[in-house]
Write an enzyme that holds these catalytic residues in place. Structure first.
Site, PDB file in Angstrom:
ATOM      1  N   GLY A   1     -26.607 -17.422  -6.975  1.00 27.66           N
ATOM      2  CA  GLY A   1     -25.280 -17.816  -7.421  1.00 27.66           C
ATOM      3  C   GLY A   1     -24.695 -16.699  -8.266  1.00 27.66           C
ATOM      4  O   GLY A   1     -25.435 -15.969  -8.933  1.00 27.66           O
TER       5      GLY A   1
ATOM      6  N   GLN B   1     -19.016 -12.404 -13.964  1.00 27.61           N
ATOM      7  CA  GLN B   1     -20.239 -11.591 -13.911  1.00 27.61           C
ATOM      8  C   GLN B   1     -20.019 -10.250 -13.208  1.00 27.61           C
ATOM      9  O   GLN B   1     -20.873  -9.378 -13.261  1.00 27.61           O
ATOM     10  CB  GLN B   1     -21.369 -12.363 -13.215  1.00 27.61           C
TER      11      GLN B   1
ATOM     12  N   CYS C   1     -30.347 -16.166 -15.145  1.00 27.75           N
ATOM     13  CA  CYS C   1     -28.971 -15.698 -14.973  1.00 27.75           C
ATOM     14  C   CYS C   1     -28.998 -14.193 -14.750  1.00 27.75           C
ATOM     15  O   CYS C   1     -29.654 -13.479 -15.502  1.00 27.75           O
ATOM     16  CB  CYS C   1     -28.155 -16.049 -16.216  1.00 27.75           C
ATOM     17  N   LEU C   2     -28.271 -13.739 -13.728  1.00 27.52           N
ATOM     18  CA  LEU C   2     -28.259 -12.305 -13.419  1.00 27.52           C
ATOM     19  C   LEU C   2     -27.649 -11.489 -14.552  1.00 27.52           C
ATOM     20  O   LEU C   2     -27.879 -10.291 -14.642  1.00 27.52           O
ATOM     21  CB  LEU C   2     -27.479 -12.052 -12.122  1.00 27.52           C
TER      22      LEU C   2
ATOM     23  N   HIS D   1     -24.251 -24.361 -13.423  1.00 26.61           N
ATOM     24  CA  HIS D   1     -24.491 -23.093 -14.129  1.00 26.61           C
ATOM     25  C   HIS D   1     -23.330 -22.117 -13.873  1.00 26.61           C
ATOM     26  O   HIS D   1     -22.800 -21.518 -14.815  1.00 26.61           O
ATOM     27  CB  HIS D   1     -25.823 -22.504 -13.643  1.00 26.61           C
ATOM     28  N   GLU D   2     -22.938 -21.978 -12.606  1.00 33.30           N
ATOM     29  CA  GLU D   2     -21.874 -21.018 -12.266  1.00 33.30           C
ATOM     30  C   GLU D   2     -20.519 -21.480 -12.790  1.00 33.30           C
ATOM     31  O   GLU D   2     -19.707 -20.675 -13.250  1.00 33.30           O
ATOM     32  CB  GLU D   2     -21.813 -20.798 -10.751  1.00 33.30           C
TER      33      GLU D   2
ATOM     34  N   HIS E   1     -19.944 -20.515 -16.293  1.00 35.78           N
ATOM     35  CA  HIS E   1     -19.519 -19.119 -16.481  1.00 35.78           C
ATOM     36  C   HIS E   1     -18.001 -18.994 -16.533  1.00 35.78           C
ATOM     37  O   HIS E   1     -17.476 -18.116 -17.215  1.00 35.78           O
ATOM     38  CB  HIS E   1     -20.028 -18.248 -15.320  1.00 35.78           C
TER      39      HIS E   1
END
Ligand code: NI
Length: 150
Positions: free
Chosen positions: A45, A50, A93-94, A135-136, A139
């Protein structure tokens, strides 16, 4: 479109993103670039901030690591229902390397969103998809998974 992954403490990760109001080739190119960046980083994701873009969209692919890609793009997503049942699960998380964090979230949700053509969509999600989407979507409001354990 080659996009650079942003990592903490980049302030763009704390921005409240703006609604997408223009649907066309540029948005499609952005979504394709986000999917490519997500695959490069071996994620499932990725949200627009990001990659430094302050717009309300994210991409997800639950299954590509199993050899069957299923890229999805969610524009202007809104959670319209959340299950009362909650579950704690470790998330990564990236944008926050090597920092798994335990987050308690509803186990299922309904989501309304627009696709890349601007067409309204709504569906229910559970399991990994429900967690990834929450989660996304966080963001897009500048919320990081590490905030839950802070
Ligand atoms: Ni993340």
């Amino acid at each position: 479109m080659s996009l650079t992954l942003r990592q903490v403490p980049d302030p763009v990760l704390r921005a409240v993103c703006k609604p997408v109001d223009s649907f066309g080739p540029a948005l499609r190119a952005l979504a394709d670039g986000m999917l490519a960046a997500m695959y490069d980083a071996t994620g499932r994701g990725l949200a627009a901030p990001q990659v430094g873009v302050v717009k309300r969209l994210f991409v997800m692919d639950e299954t590509w690591k199993d050899g069957a890609p299923s890229p999805q793009v969610f524009v202007n997503p809104v959670v319209t229902w959340a299950d009362e049942r909650r579950e704690a699960c470790e998330e990564g998380c990236l944008s926050i390397p090597d920092t798994p964090c335990l987050v308690t979230r509803p186990v299922a949700i309904r989501l309304a969103w627009q696709d890349l053509d601007g067409t309204a969509q709504e569906a229910a999600f559970d399991g990994f998809a429900a967690r990834c989407i929450q989660h996304e979507r966080d963001h897009l409001d500048g919320i990081l998974c590490t905030d839950y354990s802070a």
